[in-house]
Design a protein around this motif. Structure first.
Motif, PDB file in Angstrom:
ATOM      1  N   VAL A  42      36.678  52.218  28.865  1.00  0.00           N
ATOM      2  CA  VAL A  42      36.581  51.355  30.040  1.00  0.00           C
ATOM      3  C   VAL A  42      37.619  50.252  29.961  1.00  0.00           C
ATOM      4  CG1 VAL A  42      34.094  51.775  30.323  1.00  0.00           C
ATOM      5  CG2 VAL A  42      34.869  49.790  29.011  1.00  0.00           C
ATOM      6  N   GLY A  43      37.993  49.757  31.130  1.00  0.00           N
ATOM      7  CA  GLY A  43      38.789  48.553  31.219  1.00  0.00           C
ATOM      8  C   GLY A  43      37.916  47.422  31.728  1.00  0.00           C
ATOM      9  N   ILE A  44      38.125  46.226  31.227  1.00  0.00           N
ATOM     10  CA  ILE A  44      37.396  45.050  31.698  1.00  0.00           C
ATOM     11  C   ILE A  44      38.423  44.020  32.144  1.00  0.00           C
ATOM     12  CG2 ILE A  44      35.872  43.145  31.060  1.00  0.00           C
ATOM     13  CD1 ILE A  44      34.397  45.035  29.213  1.00  0.00           C
ATOM     14  N   LEU A  45      38.367  43.697  33.421  1.00  0.00           N
ATOM     15  CA  LEU A  45      39.287  42.735  34.013  1.00  0.00           C
ATOM     16  C   LEU A  45      38.563  41.417  34.261  1.00  0.00           C
ATOM     17  CD1 LEU A  45      41.990  41.971  35.445  1.00  0.00           C
ATOM     18  CD2 LEU A  45      40.946  42.864  37.552  1.00  0.00           C
ATOM     19  N   VAL A  46      39.056  40.345  33.665  1.00  0.00           N
ATOM     20  CA  VAL A  46      38.545  39.002  33.923  1.00  0.00           C
ATOM     21  C   VAL A  46      39.539  38.341  34.874  1.00  0.00           C
ATOM     22  CG1 VAL A  46      38.058  36.747  32.906  1.00  0.00           C
ATOM     23  CG2 VAL A  46      37.323  38.839  31.737  1.00  0.00           C
TER      24      VAL A  46
ATOM     25  N   ASP B 217      37.815  36.531  44.301  1.00  0.00           N
ATOM     26  CA  ASP B 217      36.777  37.533  44.488  1.00  0.00           C
ATOM     27  C   ASP B 217      37.385  38.926  44.338  1.00  0.00           C
ATOM     28  OD1 ASP B 217      38.167  37.987  46.852  1.00  0.00           O
ATOM     29  OD2 ASP B 217      36.672  37.023  48.127  1.00  0.00           O
ATOM     30  N   VAL B 218      36.635  39.935  44.738  1.00  0.00           N
ATOM     31  CA  VAL B 218      37.092  41.304  44.528  1.00  0.00           C
ATOM     32  C   VAL B 218      38.399  41.588  45.282  1.00  0.00           C
ATOM     33  CG1 VAL B 218      35.713  42.230  46.451  1.00  0.00           C
ATOM     34  CG2 VAL B 218      36.326  43.718  44.522  1.00  0.00           C
ATOM     35  N   LYS B 219      38.615  40.926  46.424  1.00  0.00           N
ATOM     36  CA  LYS B 219      39.840  41.158  47.193  1.00  0.00           C
ATOM     37  C   LYS B 219      40.998  40.320  46.668  1.00  0.00           C
ATOM     38  CE  LYS B 219      37.637  42.638  51.500  1.00  0.00           C
ATOM     39  NZ  LYS B 219      37.486  42.389  52.963  1.00  0.00           N
ATOM     40  N   SER B 220      40.804  39.018  46.569  1.00  0.00           N
ATOM     41  CA  SER B 220      41.904  38.167  46.111  1.00  0.00           C
ATOM     42  C   SER B 220      42.216  38.400  44.638  1.00  0.00           C
ATOM     43  CB  SER B 220      41.577  36.694  46.364  1.00  0.00           C
ATOM     44  OG  SER B 220      40.406  36.296  45.682  1.00  0.00           O
ATOM     45  N   GLY B 221      41.251  38.926  43.889  1.00  0.00           N
ATOM     46  CA  GLY B 221      41.491  39.284  42.495  1.00  0.00           C
ATOM     47  C   GLY B 221      42.183  40.625  42.336  1.00  0.00           C
ATOM     48  N   ARG B 222      42.459  41.322  43.448  1.00  0.00           N
ATOM     49  CA  ARG B 222      43.208  42.590  43.467  1.00  0.00           C
ATOM     50  C   ARG B 222      42.586  43.631  42.537  1.00  0.00           C
ATOM     51  NH1 ARG B 222      47.789  40.172  41.007  1.00  0.00           N
ATOM     52  NH2 ARG B 222      48.700  42.252  40.836  1.00  0.00           N
ATOM     53  N   VAL B 223      41.265  43.732  42.615  1.00  0.00           N
ATOM     54  CA  VAL B 223      40.552  44.630  41.711  1.00  0.00           C
ATOM     55  C   VAL B 223      40.923  46.090  41.965  1.00  0.00           C
ATOM     56  CG1 VAL B 223      38.264  45.472  41.039  1.00  0.00           C
ATOM     57  CG2 VAL B 223      38.661  43.013  41.306  1.00  0.00           C
ATOM     58  N   ALA B 224      40.919  46.519  43.215  1.00  0.00           N
ATOM     59  CA  ALA B 224      41.237  47.919  43.523  1.00  0.00           C
ATOM     60  C   ALA B 224      42.659  48.273  43.092  1.00  0.00           C
ATOM     61  CB  ALA B 224      41.057  48.174  45.018  1.00  0.00           C
ATOM     62  N   GLU B 225      43.603  47.379  43.368  1.00  0.00           N
ATOM     63  CA  GLU B 225      45.001  47.609  42.982  1.00  0.00           C
ATOM     64  C   GLU B 225      45.137  47.714  41.465  1.00  0.00           C
ATOM     65  OE1 GLU B 225      49.007  44.859  42.680  1.00  0.00           O
ATOM     66  OE2 GLU B 225      47.600  44.479  44.328  1.00  0.00           O
ATOM     67  N   ARG B 226      44.455  46.857  40.758  1.00  0.00           N
ATOM     68  CA  ARG B 226      44.560  46.855  39.301  1.00  0.00           C
ATOM     69  C   ARG B 226      43.852  48.060  38.694  1.00  0.00           C
ATOM     70  NH1 ARG B 226      43.801  40.282  38.721  1.00  0.00           N
ATOM     71  NH2 ARG B 226      45.938  39.869  38.041  1.00  0.00           N
ATOM     72  N   TYR B 227      42.784  48.531  39.329  1.00  0.00           N
ATOM     73  CA  TYR B 227      42.164  49.762  38.841  1.00  0.00           C
ATOM     74  C   TYR B 227      43.151  50.921  38.943  1.00  0.00           C
ATOM     75  CZ  TYR B 227      39.815  54.150  38.588  1.00  0.00           C
ATOM     76  OH  TYR B 227      39.509  55.442  38.242  1.00  0.00           O
ATOM     77  N   ARG B 228      43.840  51.028  40.075  1.00  0.00           N
ATOM     78  CA  ARG B 228      44.799  52.128  40.243  1.00  0.00           C
ATOM     79  C   ARG B 228      45.879  52.080  39.168  1.00  0.00           C
ATOM     80  NH1 ARG B 228      43.952  50.817  45.762  1.00  0.00           N
ATOM     81  NH2 ARG B 228      45.811  49.500  45.810  1.00  0.00           N
ATOM     82  N   GLN B 229      46.318  50.890  38.833  1.00  0.00           N
ATOM     83  CA  GLN B 229      47.330  50.757  37.781  1.00  0.00           C
ATOM     84  C   GLN B 229      46.778  51.217  36.439  1.00  0.00           C
ATOM     85  OE1 GLN B 229      49.004  46.814  37.503  1.00  0.00           O
ATOM     86  NE2 GLN B 229      50.123  47.251  35.613  1.00  0.00           N
ATOM     87  N   TYR B 230      45.539  50.844  36.152  1.00  0.00           N
ATOM     88  CA  TYR B 230      44.893  51.249  34.888  1.00  0.00           C
ATOM     89  C   TYR B 230      44.711  52.772  34.853  1.00  0.00           C
ATOM     90  CZ  TYR B 230      41.173  51.610  31.340  1.00  0.00           C
ATOM     91  OH  TYR B 230      40.403  51.942  30.237  1.00  0.00           O
ATOM     92  N   ALA B 231      44.254  53.346  35.953  1.00  0.00           N
ATOM     93  CA  ALA B 231      44.010  54.780  35.991  1.00  0.00           C
ATOM     94  C   ALA B 231      45.297  55.575  35.816  1.00  0.00           C
ATOM     95  CB  ALA B 231      43.330  55.161  37.302  1.00  0.00           C
ATOM     96  N   GLU B 232      46.395  55.055  36.360  1.00  0.00           N
ATOM     97  CA  GLU B 232      47.664  55.771  36.309  1.00  0.00           C
ATOM     98  C   GLU B 232      48.450  55.518  35.020  1.00  0.00           C
ATOM     99  OE1 GLU B 232      49.656  54.481  39.806  1.00  0.00           O
ATOM    100  OE2 GLU B 232      48.255  55.479  41.178  1.00  0.00           O
ATOM    101  N   LYS B 233      48.394  54.264  34.522  1.00  0.00           N
ATOM    102  CA  LYS B 233      49.235  53.892  33.387  1.00  0.00           C
ATOM    103  C   LYS B 233      48.451  53.620  32.096  1.00  0.00           C
ATOM    104  CE  LYS B 233      52.769  51.815  36.369  1.00  0.00           C
ATOM    105  NZ  LYS B 233      53.556  50.566  36.648  1.00  0.00           N
ATOM    106  N   GLY B 234      47.123  53.451  32.199  1.00  0.00           N
ATOM    107  CA  GLY B 234      46.315  53.202  31.016  1.00  0.00           C
ATOM    108  C   GLY B 234      46.223  51.753  30.622  1.00  0.00           C
ATOM    109  N   SER B 235      46.850  50.864  31.367  1.00  0.00           N
ATOM    110  CA  SER B 235      46.796  49.436  31.048  1.00  0.00           C
ATOM    111  C   SER B 235      47.324  48.657  32.242  1.00  0.00           C
ATOM    112  CB  SER B 235      47.603  49.115  29.800  1.00  0.00           C
ATOM    113  OG  SER B 235      47.390  47.762  29.408  1.00  0.00           O
TER     114      SER B 235
END
Length: 331
Positions: free
Chosen positions: A304-308, A312-330
């Motif tokens: 799992v990845g844990i992003l602090v 909020d979920v939008k201004s924190g760019r959670v979806a964008e950062r998940y895609r980066q993690y899923a594609e690049k691993g970090s």
């Protein structure tokens, strides 16, 4: 018996011993860059403090008096404690932790999730636990620039000294900007001592668990959001998702913590979420809330990845950062 629990790790005998009370040594870097992350280890207190830009980000707690190693505190970008280490009515919750209920072939069920209740004398906090997850040692750490990597070896023990499972954890810490940071966590369990059945029910496990501080809970105005657009416990509990975020505005500042399920875990899988503050990913079917067995010598794990994050979920760019993690691993 204790030596037997460590024997499975003989192939790792070359790991470097680390000195208590000193900063963990970093492997030489090919290119010298200013390290933003510092690791301070205190074996007497049983704590590994992780600092980013000189400020505490989180602490790994592993001392002899803990029922299971865990991370606490876990600081927000502004320094608030995002999680809580122990609280009523669930005193067995441990901020960020990994546990389960299992049964070694020929033995009884052992609930490491409920290890807190196995203390030999509940009135004496110095007494040990009948069942516990014990930290064995650390792997050598590397620190370079805004990235640190470290690992731990642990053993799940019942009846004080009977090993049930060996565990290895790998952790990559990435310092982001303005107090934000990211953790890439890998948990792996090895059935080193016989076949092991996992017998947790559908309601009492997540891999891993996170218990948010009450001030970040839905009951205090916080919000749970998942990758499918579900909101709060009603819209996210037991639902499939790639990530779940828990955020709130506290003292005028919006901050939160998101858990990303790495694609290697398999999909779809559901999540446990609670408005009072607990959440975490499940295993994919058919190992989700149903008994199953892994054979001696086999492994099972989760990543799992844990992003602090700020916002909020939008201004924190959670979806964008998940895609980066899923594609690049970090990140």
């Amino acid at each position: 018996m204790r030596a037997t629990a460590l024997g499975t790790f003989s192939v790792l005998a070359a790991w470097t011993a680390l000195v208590a009370g000193q900063v963990l040594a970093a492997a030489p870097a090919a290119k010298q860059t200013s390290a933003r992350i510092e690791l301070k280890r205190d074996d007497q207190q049983g704590q590994l403090q992780i600092l980013i830009d000189g400020k505490e980000a989180l602490v790994y707690c592993y001392g002899k008096r803990v029922d299971l190693p865990h991370f606490f505190p876990v600081r927000s970008p502004s320094g608030k404690s995002l999680t809580i280490q122990q609280t009523e009515p669930y005193p067995h919750h441990r901020s960020i932790w990994f546990a389960d209920t299992v049964q070694l072939a020929g033995g009884r069920k052992a609930s490491f999730y409920n290890a807190f209740y196995s203390r030999l004398d509940r009135k004496d906090p110095d007494r040990l636990f009948r069942d516990r997850i014990r930290h064995v040692d650390f792997l050598p750490a590397t620190v370079q620039g805004n990235v640190a990597e470290l690992g731990m070896r642990l053993v799940w023990e019942m009846d004080q000294n009977t090993p049930v499972l060996d565990e290895s954890r790998q952790m990559r810490i990435v310092a982001l900007e303005q107090g934000e940071y990211f953790l890439d966590l890998k948990f792996k369990l090895l059935a080193a001592y016989g076949d092991v059945s996992f017998v947790s029910d559908a309601a009492h496990y997540a891999w891993p668990y996170v218990r948010m501080s009450p001030e970040f809970s839905v009951q205090k105005g916080g919000r749970i959001t998942n990758s499918a657009g579900g909101i709060d416990q009603k819209g996210t509990n037991g639902k499939p998702a790639h990530w779940v975020d828990y955020s709130n505005t506290v003292a005028g500042m919006a901050e939160g913590l998101a858990i990303f399920s790495h694609p290697e875990n398999g999909y779809p899988h559901t999540w446990l979420t609670r408005d009072y503050g607990t959440f975490g990913p499940r295993r994919p079917d058919p190992r989700n809330g149903k008994p199953f067995t892994i054979k001696k010598g086999d492994t099972i794990g989760q990543r799992v990845g844990i992003l602090v994050h700020s916002g909020d979920v939008k201004s924190g760019r959670v979806a964008e950062r998940y895609r980066q993690y899923a594609e690049k691993g970090s990140l």
